[in-house]
Design a protein around this motif. Structure first.
Motif, PDB file in Angstrom:
ATOM      1  N   ALA A   1      -8.567  18.302   6.839  1.00  0.00           N
ATOM      2  CA  ALA A   1      -8.442  19.723   7.134  1.00  0.00           C
ATOM      3  C   ALA A   1      -9.740  20.453   6.788  1.00  0.00           C
ATOM      4  O   ALA A   1     -10.336  20.235   5.733  1.00  0.00           O
ATOM      5  CB  ALA A   1      -7.277  20.315   6.356  1.00  0.00           C
ATOM      6  N   GLN A   2     -10.151  21.330   7.666  1.00  0.00           N
ATOM      7  CA  GLN A   2     -11.413  22.041   7.509  1.00  0.00           C
ATOM      8  C   GLN A   2     -11.287  23.141   6.456  1.00  0.00           C
ATOM      9  O   GLN A   2     -10.293  23.881   6.424  1.00  0.00           O
ATOM     10  CB  GLN A   2     -11.795  22.659   8.849  1.00  0.00           C
ATOM     11  CG  GLN A   2     -13.226  23.049   9.015  1.00  0.00           C
ATOM     12  CD  GLN A   2     -13.485  23.474  10.446  1.00  0.00           C
ATOM     13  OE1 GLN A   2     -12.968  24.498  10.903  1.00  0.00           O
ATOM     14  NE2 GLN A   2     -14.272  22.709  11.171  1.00  0.00           N
ATOM     15  N   LYS A   3     -12.267  23.222   5.577  1.00  0.00           N
ATOM     16  CA  LYS A   3     -12.353  24.338   4.655  1.00  0.00           C
ATOM     17  C   LYS A   3     -13.158  25.461   5.313  1.00  0.00           C
ATOM     18  O   LYS A   3     -13.952  25.220   6.228  1.00  0.00           O
ATOM     19  CB  LYS A   3     -13.020  23.902   3.348  1.00  0.00           C
ATOM     20  CG  LYS A   3     -12.239  22.852   2.582  1.00  0.00           C
ATOM     21  CD  LYS A   3     -12.998  22.407   1.340  1.00  0.00           C
ATOM     22  CE  LYS A   3     -12.226  21.322   0.599  1.00  0.00           C
ATOM     23  NZ  LYS A   3     -12.969  20.840  -0.608  1.00  0.00           N
ATOM     24  N   TRP A   4     -12.931  26.663   4.834  1.00  0.00           N
ATOM     25  CA  TRP A   4     -13.708  27.796   5.328  1.00  0.00           C
ATOM     26  C   TRP A   4     -14.684  28.236   4.242  1.00  0.00           C
ATOM     27  O   TRP A   4     -14.401  28.139   3.042  1.00  0.00           O
ATOM     28  CB  TRP A   4     -12.790  28.957   5.706  1.00  0.00           C
ATOM     29  CG  TRP A   4     -11.879  28.654   6.865  1.00  0.00           C
ATOM     30  CD1 TRP A   4     -11.849  27.512   7.605  1.00  0.00           C
ATOM     31  CD2 TRP A   4     -10.870  29.510   7.400  1.00  0.00           C
ATOM     32  NE1 TRP A   4     -10.882  27.594   8.581  1.00  0.00           N
ATOM     33  CE2 TRP A   4     -10.266  28.812   8.487  1.00  0.00           C
ATOM     34  CE3 TRP A   4     -10.417  30.785   7.096  1.00  0.00           C
ATOM     35  CZ2 TRP A   4      -9.231  29.363   9.236  1.00  0.00           C
ATOM     36  CZ3 TRP A   4      -9.380  31.337   7.839  1.00  0.00           C
ATOM     37  CH2 TRP A   4      -8.800  30.632   8.906  1.00  0.00           C
ATOM     38  N   TYR A   5     -15.849  28.724   4.671  1.00  0.00           N
ATOM     39  CA  TYR A   5     -16.897  29.125   3.749  1.00  0.00           C
ATOM     40  C   TYR A   5     -17.372  30.527   4.119  1.00  0.00           C
ATOM     41  O   TYR A   5     -17.357  30.902   5.295  1.00  0.00           O
ATOM     42  CB  TYR A   5     -18.070  28.146   3.818  1.00  0.00           C
ATOM     43  CG  TYR A   5     -17.690  26.721   3.469  1.00  0.00           C
ATOM     44  CD1 TYR A   5     -17.829  26.241   2.169  1.00  0.00           C
ATOM     45  CD2 TYR A   5     -17.183  25.855   4.437  1.00  0.00           C
ATOM     46  CE1 TYR A   5     -17.482  24.939   1.844  1.00  0.00           C
ATOM     47  CE2 TYR A   5     -16.823  24.553   4.116  1.00  0.00           C
ATOM     48  CZ  TYR A   5     -16.977  24.104   2.814  1.00  0.00           C
ATOM     49  OH  TYR A   5     -16.620  22.822   2.496  1.00  0.00           O
ATOM     50  N   TYR A   6     -17.786  31.278   3.095  1.00  0.00           N
ATOM     51  CA  TYR A   6     -18.260  32.637   3.360  1.00  0.00           C
ATOM     52  C   TYR A   6     -19.352  33.013   2.367  1.00  0.00           C
ATOM     53  O   TYR A   6     -19.472  32.444   1.272  1.00  0.00           O
ATOM     54  CB  TYR A   6     -17.106  33.639   3.263  1.00  0.00           C
ATOM     55  CG  TYR A   6     -16.639  33.881   1.844  1.00  0.00           C
ATOM     56  CD1 TYR A   6     -17.132  34.940   1.093  1.00  0.00           C
ATOM     57  CD2 TYR A   6     -15.708  33.035   1.247  1.00  0.00           C
ATOM     58  CE1 TYR A   6     -16.721  35.156  -0.216  1.00  0.00           C
ATOM     59  CE2 TYR A   6     -15.289  33.230  -0.053  1.00  0.00           C
ATOM     60  CZ  TYR A   6     -15.795  34.303  -0.775  1.00  0.00           C
ATOM     61  OH  TYR A   6     -15.402  34.506  -2.076  1.00  0.00           O
ATOM     62  N   ARG A   7     -20.156  34.002   2.775  1.00  0.00           N
ATOM     63  CA  ARG A   7     -21.147  34.600   1.886  1.00  0.00           C
ATOM     64  C   ARG A   7     -21.486  35.985   2.420  1.00  0.00           C
ATOM     65  O   ARG A   7     -21.283  36.275   3.611  1.00  0.00           O
ATOM     66  CB  ARG A   7     -22.399  33.730   1.783  1.00  0.00           C
ATOM     67  CG  ARG A   7     -23.164  33.549   3.081  1.00  0.00           C
ATOM     68  CD  ARG A   7     -24.314  32.557   2.886  1.00  0.00           C
ATOM     69  NE  ARG A   7     -25.062  32.340   4.120  1.00  0.00           N
ATOM     70  CZ  ARG A   7     -26.030  31.439   4.265  1.00  0.00           C
ATOM     71  NH1 ARG A   7     -26.362  30.666   3.231  1.00  0.00           N
ATOM     72  NH2 ARG A   7     -26.665  31.296   5.410  1.00  0.00           N
ATOM     73  N   MET A   8     -22.048  36.821   1.522  1.00  0.00           N
ATOM     74  CA  MET A   8     -22.413  38.173   1.914  1.00  0.00           C
ATOM     75  C   MET A   8     -23.835  38.239   2.463  1.00  0.00           C
ATOM     76  O   MET A   8     -24.098  38.853   3.497  1.00  0.00           O
ATOM     77  CB  MET A   8     -22.267  39.126   0.722  1.00  0.00           C
ATOM     78  CG  MET A   8     -22.712  40.558   1.004  1.00  0.00           C
ATOM     79  SD  MET A   8     -21.734  41.406   2.264  1.00  0.00           S
ATOM     80  CE  MET A   8     -20.299  41.828   1.282  1.00  0.00           C
ATOM     81  N   GLN A   9     -24.771  37.571   1.763  1.00  0.00           N
ATOM     82  CA  GLN A   9     -26.174  37.593   2.155  1.00  0.00           C
ATOM     83  C   GLN A   9     -26.638  36.182   2.535  1.00  0.00           C
ATOM     84  O   GLN A   9     -26.104  35.187   2.025  1.00  0.00           O
ATOM     85  CB  GLN A   9     -27.047  38.110   1.005  1.00  0.00           C
ATOM     86  CG  GLN A   9     -26.673  39.500   0.499  1.00  0.00           C
ATOM     87  CD  GLN A   9     -26.971  40.584   1.507  1.00  0.00           C
ATOM     88  OE1 GLN A   9     -27.816  40.401   2.392  1.00  0.00           O
ATOM     89  NE2 GLN A   9     -26.284  41.715   1.393  1.00  0.00           N
ATOM     90  N   ASP A  10     -27.648  36.115   3.404  1.00  0.00           N
ATOM     91  CA  ASP A  10     -28.163  34.814   3.834  1.00  0.00           C
ATOM     92  C   ASP A  10     -28.674  33.988   2.660  1.00  0.00           C
ATOM     93  O   ASP A  10     -28.615  32.760   2.683  1.00  0.00           O
ATOM     94  CB  ASP A  10     -29.291  35.004   4.853  1.00  0.00           C
ATOM     95  CG  ASP A  10     -28.771  35.517   6.192  1.00  0.00           C
ATOM     96  OD1 ASP A  10     -27.544  35.460   6.411  1.00  0.00           O
ATOM     97  OD2 ASP A  10     -29.598  35.971   6.998  1.00  0.00           O
ATOM     98  N   ALA A  11     -29.187  34.661   1.635  1.00  0.00           N
ATOM     99  CA  ALA A  11     -29.736  33.934   0.491  1.00  0.00           C
ATOM    100  C   ALA A  11     -28.662  33.463  -0.479  1.00  0.00           C
ATOM    101  O   ALA A  11     -28.941  32.660  -1.382  1.00  0.00           O
ATOM    102  CB  ALA A  11     -30.742  34.813  -0.250  1.00  0.00           C
ATOM    103  N   ASP A  12     -27.436  33.948  -0.326  1.00  0.00           N
ATOM    104  CA  ASP A  12     -26.350  33.573  -1.237  1.00  0.00           C
ATOM    105  C   ASP A  12     -25.830  32.181  -0.907  1.00  0.00           C
ATOM    106  O   ASP A  12     -25.828  31.774   0.268  1.00  0.00           O
ATOM    107  CB  ASP A  12     -25.187  34.563  -1.119  1.00  0.00           C
ATOM    108  CG  ASP A  12     -25.566  35.965  -1.564  1.00  0.00           C
ATOM    109  OD1 ASP A  12     -26.550  36.094  -2.322  1.00  0.00           O
ATOM    110  OD2 ASP A  12     -24.880  36.920  -1.143  1.00  0.00           O
ATOM    111  N   PRO A  13     -25.359  31.436  -1.914  1.00  0.00           N
ATOM    112  CA  PRO A  13     -24.667  30.173  -1.608  1.00  0.00           C
ATOM    113  C   PRO A  13     -23.304  30.461  -0.998  1.00  0.00           C
ATOM    114  O   PRO A  13     -22.693  31.501  -1.274  1.00  0.00           O
ATOM    115  CB  PRO A  13     -24.532  29.506  -2.982  1.00  0.00           C
ATOM    116  CG  PRO A  13     -24.526  30.647  -3.948  1.00  0.00           C
ATOM    117  CD  PRO A  13     -25.433  31.686  -3.375  1.00  0.00           C
TER     118      PRO A  13
END
Length: 315
Positions: free
Chosen positions: A197-209
């Motif tokens: 099952a695929q996990k979802w990923y998110y971040r606010m800024q391009d430089a953030d992990p």
């Protein structure tokens, strides 16, 4: 010395397979074997070691391969430039692409390609398995993956951009998530492939992990279009690359983009749509022109990133 026998030898040397060579030239494997054996007899040297697992070059074969490879390619380029200098491209070109991307986008581009070049024959193979273009005889391979040093000559068509979406009916019934963390309490429709099952990923800024979301919901599937249909029917929330969505879905209100102030992804590593070819294929005018046609048809950024103003972060 038979030029076709040399061509067969070069392809067997490159692919390590009589079968792959036979598929490339669309001849029986027995013909390839017979021609190569005749070439070895004429030269008085064994060029290839053969066993049930693989085929590899002898020392004499390596020397011969290096000497004749560039000569044959130069001959082909000279002939192609002379014969087709003022003509449209023709003949066979083999294209490999992922299933869903191929069905939704590449197939239509191929239709336009053949309208432009009526004498062109296209063999379009759609598979999510990563193929070896050399082994399979593919002239152009389109991949969705991180950037890899594959030894192939490639062009990045574009980075994948993802959109979180749900139907108005779902939002009316279950509310609109205000933050990525809210997705953990929502009904999420999850892609499940060979890696689970695929996990979802998110971040606010391009430089953030990227931060990980282990979402869950009422439906998992290995088919993106099935999940998308469920989202339109109000069954839950999806995260997909822009190329999965129909161009009018957000304009007509079938789906609503969510959380577009964050960047979402289905992998913690950036993924790109890339077009790859073995180096020797790109010496062909036909392959170069087909590659250029595909790149121009997709555009930069890709046309599917324009699914609606404000639905893609940064647009």
């Amino acid at each position: 010395m038979n030029l076709q026998a040399i061509r067969y030898f070069l392809m067997v040397s490159t692919t390590g397979s009589f079968q792959a060579t036979a598929r490339h030239f669309q001849v029986p494997a027995s013909s390839v074997s017979r021609f190569v054996a005749a070439l070895e007899k004429e030269l008085g040297q064994q060029l290839l070691y053969r066993n049930t697992r693989a085929v590899r070059l002898t020392e004499a074969g390596e020397q011969f391969f290096l000497q004749v490879r560039d000569a044959v390619e130069l001959l082909d380029q000279a002939a192609e430039g002379l014969v087709h200098r003022d003509a449209d491209i023709n003949g066979l070109v083999r294209i490999n692409a992922p299933e869903t991307l191929g069905r939704l986008h590449i197939a239509g581009i191929v239709n336009a390609l053949q309208a432009r070049y009526p004498e062109l024959v296209v063999e379009l193979t759609l598979t999510d398995a990563y193929i070896d273009p050399v082994q399979e005889g593919a002239d152009i391979t389109i991949r969705v993956s991180p950037l890899l040093d594959s030894g192939l000559i490639g062009k990045v068509i574009g980075a994948q951009r993802h959109v979180v979406a749900a139907s108005p009916a779902y939002i009316a019934a279950h509310g609109r998530p205000a933050t990525p963390g809210d997705l953990l309490t929502h009904r999420c429709l999850v892609y499940k492939g060979q890696l689970g099952a695929q996990k979802w990923y998110y971040r606010m800024q391009d430089a953030d992990p990227f931060q990980t979301l282990n979402v869950s919901g009422p439906l998992r599937s290995n088919n993106a279009e099935a999940l998308l249909a469920a989202a339109v029917a109000g069954r839950g929330i999806v995260v997909f690359p822009t190329w999965v969505y129909r161009a009018d879905m957000f304009k007509t209100g079938e789906l609503v983009a969510l959380l577009d102030q964050w960047e979402f992804a289905a992998s913690p590593d950036p993924t790109y749509i890339q077009m790859l070819s073995p180096e020797n294929r790109l010496r062909s005018r036909k392959v170069r022109e087909v590659s250029a046609f595909i790149v121009e048809a997709i555009g930069a950024p890709p046309y599917w990133d324009g699914i609606g103003e404000g639905t893609v972060r940064g647009r």
